[in-house]
Design a protein around this motif. Structure first.
Motif, PDB file in Angstrom:
ATOM      1  N   CYS A   1       0.355   3.022   3.726  1.00 28.27           N
ATOM      2  CA  CYS A   1       0.738   2.412   5.007  1.00 28.27           C
ATOM      3  C   CYS A   1       1.733   1.259   4.877  1.00 28.27           C
ATOM      4  O   CYS A   1       2.185   0.726   5.885  1.00 28.27           O
ATOM      5  CB  CYS A   1      -0.507   1.950   5.757  1.00 28.27           C
ATOM      6  SG  CYS A   1      -1.250   0.468   5.049  1.00 28.27           S
TER       7      CYS A   1
ATOM      8  N   ASN B   1       1.107  -1.729   4.021  1.00 23.57           N
ATOM      9  CA  ASN B   1       0.456  -3.020   4.213  1.00 23.57           C
ATOM     10  C   ASN B   1       0.452  -3.747   2.864  1.00 23.57           C
ATOM     11  O   ASN B   1       0.640  -3.132   1.816  1.00 23.57           O
ATOM     12  CB  ASN B   1      -0.986  -2.770   4.682  1.00 23.57           C
ATOM     13  CG  ASN B   1      -1.689  -4.048   5.098  1.00 23.57           C
ATOM     14  OD1 ASN B   1      -1.072  -5.100   5.251  1.00 23.57           O
ATOM     15  ND2 ASN B   1      -2.994  -3.944   5.290  1.00 23.57           N
TER      16      ASN B   1
ATOM     17  N   CYS C   1      -4.420  -0.035   0.363  1.00 20.60           N
ATOM     18  CA  CYS C   1      -5.047  -1.219   0.944  1.00 20.60           C
ATOM     19  C   CYS C   1      -6.476  -0.923   1.363  1.00 20.60           C
ATOM     20  O   CYS C   1      -6.911   0.225   1.376  1.00 20.60           O
ATOM     21  CB  CYS C   1      -4.227  -1.701   2.139  1.00 20.60           C
ATOM     22  SG  CYS C   1      -4.358  -0.643   3.590  1.00 20.60           S
TER      23      CYS C   1
ATOM     24  N   CYS D   1       0.864  -1.184   0.000  1.00 18.18           N
ATOM     25  CA  CYS D   1       0.000   0.000   0.000  1.00 18.18           C
ATOM     26  C   CYS D   1       0.904   1.240   0.000  1.00 18.18           C
ATOM     27  O   CYS D   1       1.864   1.311   0.768  1.00 18.18           O
ATOM     28  CB  CYS D   1      -0.871  -0.019   1.253  1.00 18.18           C
ATOM     29  SG  CYS D   1      -1.736   1.523   1.555  1.00 18.18           S
TER      30      CYS D   1
ATOM     31  N   CYS E   1      -6.774   1.616   4.386  1.00 17.75           N
ATOM     32  CA  CYS E   1      -6.546   3.030   4.045  1.00 17.75           C
ATOM     33  C   CYS E   1      -7.681   3.583   3.191  1.00 17.75           C
ATOM     34  O   CYS E   1      -7.950   4.779   3.210  1.00 17.75           O
ATOM     35  CB  CYS E   1      -5.221   3.198   3.311  1.00 17.75           C
ATOM     36  SG  CYS E   1      -3.793   2.993   4.385  1.00 17.75           S
TER      37      CYS E   1
HETATM   38 ZN   LIG Z   1      -2.796   1.079   3.552  1.00 17.07          ZN
END
Ligand SMILES: [Zn+2]
Length: 201
Positions: free
Chosen positions: A62, A64, A71, A59, A74
């Motif tokens: 973040c 992730n 993601c 992502c 988010c």
């Molecule tokens: Zn994210």
């Protein structure tokens, strides 16, 4: 290498044997399972492995794991973007989310500071986190690095930069046994640690 097996079978056994926690006996059992399975089932497994390598990225907000630019967390408008929970790895997010107690967004560091393992602060996404705080709108940083020496050290290192910024820094603590990892903590203990988080001095 077993001469009684064909070359492809030996190769499959060898590949399974490379996986963590798979000994040679299990590798053989898995390879024979695939051999007996119908072609469609074996192909599904091969495709799933391919997709994980081809489609999954990070992502851009973040870090992730995700298959789009950002993601699901988010992109979720019901999340409070002013609360950022800092974790070492994407697996920790899954664990924290299972508690159902998290309405925040995350920031994945990509590990912890461990010079002996060759992991320096610059190898983590610490600067990206500090940039987010500098950009404004962040009320609280929740440090959810593992409650062991490396995780504690990483949390304190990051908080030393945040001290001069107008943001509250808390740490999941209560009930989490010291020396453990988020990944293996029970859901109940994690939920308690989330609601009982304390400000980092
Ligand atoms: Zn994210």
């Amino acid at each position: 290498m077993n001469n009684a097996y064909t070359e492809s079978l030996n190769r499959l056994i060898e590949e399974f044997g490379r996986l963590p926690g798979i000994g040679s006996k299990t590798a053989e059992r898995l390879a024979f399972y695939i051999l007996k399975a119908d072609a469609a089932e074996a192909k599904k497994l091969a495709e799933a492995i391919n997709d994980v390598k081809d489609k999954i990225g990070r992502c851009e907000i973040c870090f992730n794991l995700c298959e789009q630019q950002t993601c699901r967390i988010c992109s979720d408008n019901s999340r409070d973007k002013g609360l950022i929970c800092v974790v070492e790895q994407p697996r920790d997010i899954i664990k924290l989310e299972q508690t159902g107690a998290c309405k925040w967004v995350y920031h994945v560091l990509g590990g912890h500071i461990a010079p002996l393992e060759g992991c320096e602060p610059d190898d983590l996404t610490i600067n990206e986190l500090l940039d987010k705080v500098r950009a404004g709108g962040v009320k609280e940083i929740i440090m959810a690095t593992n409650p062991n020496m490396a995780g504690d050290g990483t949390a304190f290192y990051i908080s030393s930069f945040l001290r001069s910024m107008p943001v509250k820094v808390t740490r999941l603590a209560r009930g989490l046994p010291s020396g453990t990892t988020i990944e293996y903590a029970s859901g109940k203990i994690l939920a308690d640690a989330i609601s009982g988080r304390q400000e980092l001095e």
